[in-house]
Design a protein around this motif. Structure first.
Motif, short mmCIF file in Angstrom:
data_model
loop_
_atom_site.label_atom_id
_atom_site.label_comp_id
_atom_site.label_asym_id
_atom_site.label_seq_id
_atom_site.Cartn_x
_atom_site.Cartn_y
_atom_site.Cartn_z
N LEU A 39 -31.00 -34.40 13.62
CA LEU A 39 -30.00 -35.14 14.40
C LEU A 39 -28.66 -35.30 13.68
O LEU A 39 -27.80 -36.04 14.14
CB LEU A 39 -30.53 -36.54 14.75
CG LEU A 39 -31.65 -36.59 15.78
CD1 LEU A 39 -32.15 -38.02 15.94
CD2 LEU A 39 -31.20 -36.03 17.11
N ASP A 59 -26.26 -45.36 20.24
CA ASP A 59 -27.54 -45.65 20.89
C ASP A 59 -27.75 -44.91 22.20
O ASP A 59 -28.81 -45.05 22.82
CB ASP A 59 -27.67 -47.15 21.16
CG ASP A 59 -27.77 -47.96 19.87
OD1 ASP A 59 -28.19 -47.38 18.85
OD2 ASP A 59 -27.42 -49.15 19.89
N PRO A 61 -28.16 -41.55 22.98
CA PRO A 61 -29.24 -40.57 23.04
C PRO A 61 -30.64 -41.19 23.09
O PRO A 61 -31.45 -40.79 23.94
CB PRO A 61 -29.04 -39.72 21.78
CG PRO A 61 -27.59 -39.85 21.47
CD PRO A 61 -27.23 -41.26 21.87
N PRO A 62 -30.96 -42.18 22.23
CA PRO A 62 -32.29 -42.79 22.35
C PRO A 62 -32.49 -43.49 23.70
O PRO A 62 -33.58 -43.44 24.27
CB PRO A 62 -32.35 -43.80 21.21
CG PRO A 62 -31.31 -43.39 20.25
CD PRO A 62 -30.26 -42.68 21.04
N TYR A 63 -31.46 -44.12 24.21
CA TYR A 63 -31.58 -44.81 25.49
C TYR A 63 -31.91 -43.82 26.61
O TYR A 63 -32.85 -44.03 27.38
CB TYR A 63 -30.28 -45.56 25.83
CG TYR A 63 -30.30 -46.12 27.22
CD1 TYR A 63 -31.01 -47.28 27.50
CD2 TYR A 63 -29.64 -45.47 28.25
CE1 TYR A 63 -31.05 -47.79 28.79
CE2 TYR A 63 -29.68 -45.97 29.54
CZ TYR A 63 -30.39 -47.13 29.81
OH TYR A 63 -30.43 -47.61 31.08
N THR A 65 -33.10 -40.82 26.31
CA THR A 65 -34.41 -40.20 26.03
C THR A 65 -35.53 -41.10 26.51
O THR A 65 -36.46 -40.65 27.19
CB THR A 65 -34.55 -39.93 24.51
OG1 THR A 65 -33.51 -39.04 24.11
CG2 THR A 65 -35.90 -39.30 24.20
N SER A 103 -40.27 -37.02 23.48
CA SER A 103 -39.19 -37.78 22.85
C SER A 103 -38.51 -36.98 21.75
O SER A 103 -37.27 -36.91 21.69
CB SER A 103 -39.73 -39.09 22.26
OG SER A 103 -40.24 -39.91 23.27
N LEU A 104 -39.31 -36.36 20.89
CA LEU A 104 -38.74 -35.58 19.80
C LEU A 104 -38.02 -34.32 20.29
O LEU A 104 -37.05 -33.88 19.68
CB LEU A 104 -39.83 -35.21 18.80
CG LEU A 104 -40.42 -36.38 18.01
CD1 LEU A 104 -41.58 -35.90 17.13
CD2 LEU A 104 -39.36 -37.08 17.18
N LEU A 107 -34.51 -35.69 22.31
CA LEU A 107 -33.50 -36.44 21.58
C LEU A 107 -32.32 -35.59 21.08
O LEU A 107 -31.16 -35.92 21.36
CB LEU A 107 -34.14 -37.22 20.43
CG LEU A 107 -33.30 -38.29 19.77
CD1 LEU A 107 -32.75 -39.28 20.78
CD2 LEU A 107 -34.12 -39.01 18.71
N LYS A 111 -28.49 -35.79 22.59
CA LYS A 111 -27.41 -36.11 21.66
C LYS A 111 -26.35 -35.01 21.68
O LYS A 111 -25.15 -35.29 21.68
CB LYS A 111 -27.92 -36.30 20.23
CG LYS A 111 -26.83 -36.71 19.27
CD LYS A 111 -27.34 -37.10 17.92
CE LYS A 111 -26.20 -37.54 17.02
NZ LYS A 111 -26.68 -38.04 15.73
#
Length: 138
Positions: A39, A59, A61-63, A65, A103-104, A107, A111
């Protein structure tokens, strides 16, 4: 006949920049790598020299995802439960690894597209101080 989109001299194609980010490539040229590791965005594109360290994806990209993965997993869990009523251990065997894998996998892609969006809109440091086409986001 396809409609031709006309851009002002300094305008950047948002869809193209985001698509290049989705493929983990430089939003400017599409040739250089966007990430130096999982990342970590490169400071400068090795192909065109575009500075990419300005991004502030934070935050988002995590959101996004979690939003996507959550919808996929919950729909799958509900469908499987309603259709076959499997034991809880089978749910855990299927959905926990799938949640981690999705998720992996998503992400860095998400991003990359957000970095492409920021670059195309000249957000944060992606525009010079003398750039009249820059969008102010401060």
């Amino acid at each position: 006949m396809a409609a031709m989109i006309e851009y002002s001299p300094g305008q950047r194609d948002v869809a193209l920049a985001m698509r290049r980010g989705l493929t983990l490539r430089c939003p400017n040229c599409g040739k250089g790598h966007l990430f130096s590791s999982y990342l970590k965005v490169v400071d400068r594109c090795e192909a065109c020299g575009e500075e990419l360290f300005h991004h502030q994806a934070d935050d988002a990209p995590p959101y996004f995802t979690m939003l996507i993965v959550g919808h996929v997993i919950v729909a799958g869990v509900l469908s499987l439960e309603i259709g076959w009523h499997p034991p809880i251990w089978l749910h855990m065997l299927i959905w926990l690894p799938l949640t981690v894998i999705l998720s992996l996998a998503l992400l860095p892609v998400i991003k990359g597209s957000i970095v492409g969006l920021q670059w195309a809109n000249r957000m944060h440091g992606f525009a010079s101080d003398h750039d009249p086409d820059a969008i102010s986001h401060y």
